[in-house]
Design an enzyme around this catalytic site. Structure first.
Site, PDB file in Angstrom:
ATOM      1  N   ASN A 293      -6.201  -2.006   2.002  1.00 30.85           N
ATOM      2  CA  ASN A 293      -6.232  -3.458   2.132  1.00 30.85           C
ATOM      3  C   ASN A 293      -7.680  -3.898   2.266  1.00 30.85           C
ATOM      4  O   ASN A 293      -8.520  -3.168   2.784  1.00 30.85           O
ATOM      5  CB  ASN A 293      -5.462  -3.920   3.370  1.00 30.85           C
ATOM      6  CG  ASN A 293      -3.972  -3.851   3.191  1.00 30.85           C
ATOM      7  OD1 ASN A 293      -3.462  -3.807   2.084  1.00 30.85           O
ATOM      8  ND2 ASN A 293      -3.253  -3.828   4.300  1.00 30.85           N
TER       9      ASN A 293
ATOM     10  N   ARG B 122       0.827  -1.216   0.000  1.00 26.50           N
ATOM     11  CA  ARG B 122       0.000   0.000   0.000  1.00 26.50           C
ATOM     12  C   ARG B 122       0.859   1.263   0.000  1.00 26.50           C
ATOM     13  O   ARG B 122       0.606   2.184  -0.774  1.00 26.50           O
ATOM     14  CB  ARG B 122      -0.932   0.038   1.213  1.00 26.50           C
ATOM     15  CG  ARG B 122      -2.259  -0.597   1.000  1.00 26.50           C
ATOM     16  CD  ARG B 122      -3.166  -0.368   2.179  1.00 26.50           C
ATOM     17  NE  ARG B 122      -2.467  -0.662   3.430  1.00 26.50           N
ATOM     18  CZ  ARG B 122      -2.883  -0.303   4.623  1.00 26.50           C
ATOM     19  NH1 ARG B 122      -3.965   0.417   4.758  1.00 26.50           N
ATOM     20  NH2 ARG B 122      -2.213  -0.636   5.693  1.00 26.50           N
TER      21      ARG B 122
END
Length: 92
Positions: free
Chosen positions: A36, A18
């Site tokens: 996520n 990320r």
């Protein structure tokens, strides 16, 4: 400007994916977000020129150094809330 929704699967959580994706998207000047998912995937919505979208999709397929991307599903997106800039969102 176009917008796309990406769903990335493989070993993409707990491997800096990320944060890496945020860096890549910001470097390309894209708007959007990444987060996520509870199922172990990563989800992103990106908005920018078609060239920059193609570039982030290619980068998403490569992944961060520690990740192992299995698949990147790309679909059109018409998000209701598109931030200016690029943000990391909490897990959904």
């Amino acid at each position: 400007m176009i917008a796309c929704h990406l769903r990335i699967t493989g070993r993409v959580q707990n491997v800096f994916y990320r944060n890496w994706f945020v860096e890549q998207a910001r470097a390309l000047g894209l708007d959007g977000w990444v987060r996520n998912r509870a199922d172990g995937s990563v989800e992103a919505v990106v908005r920018g020129s078609s060239e920059m979208i193609d570039a982030i999709v290619a980068k998403a397929r490569e992944g961060s150094p520690a990740s192992r991307v299995e698949h990147v599903h790309v679909s059109d997106a018409a998000p209701d809330e598109m931030p200016n800039g690029f943000a990391k969102r909490p897990t959904l």
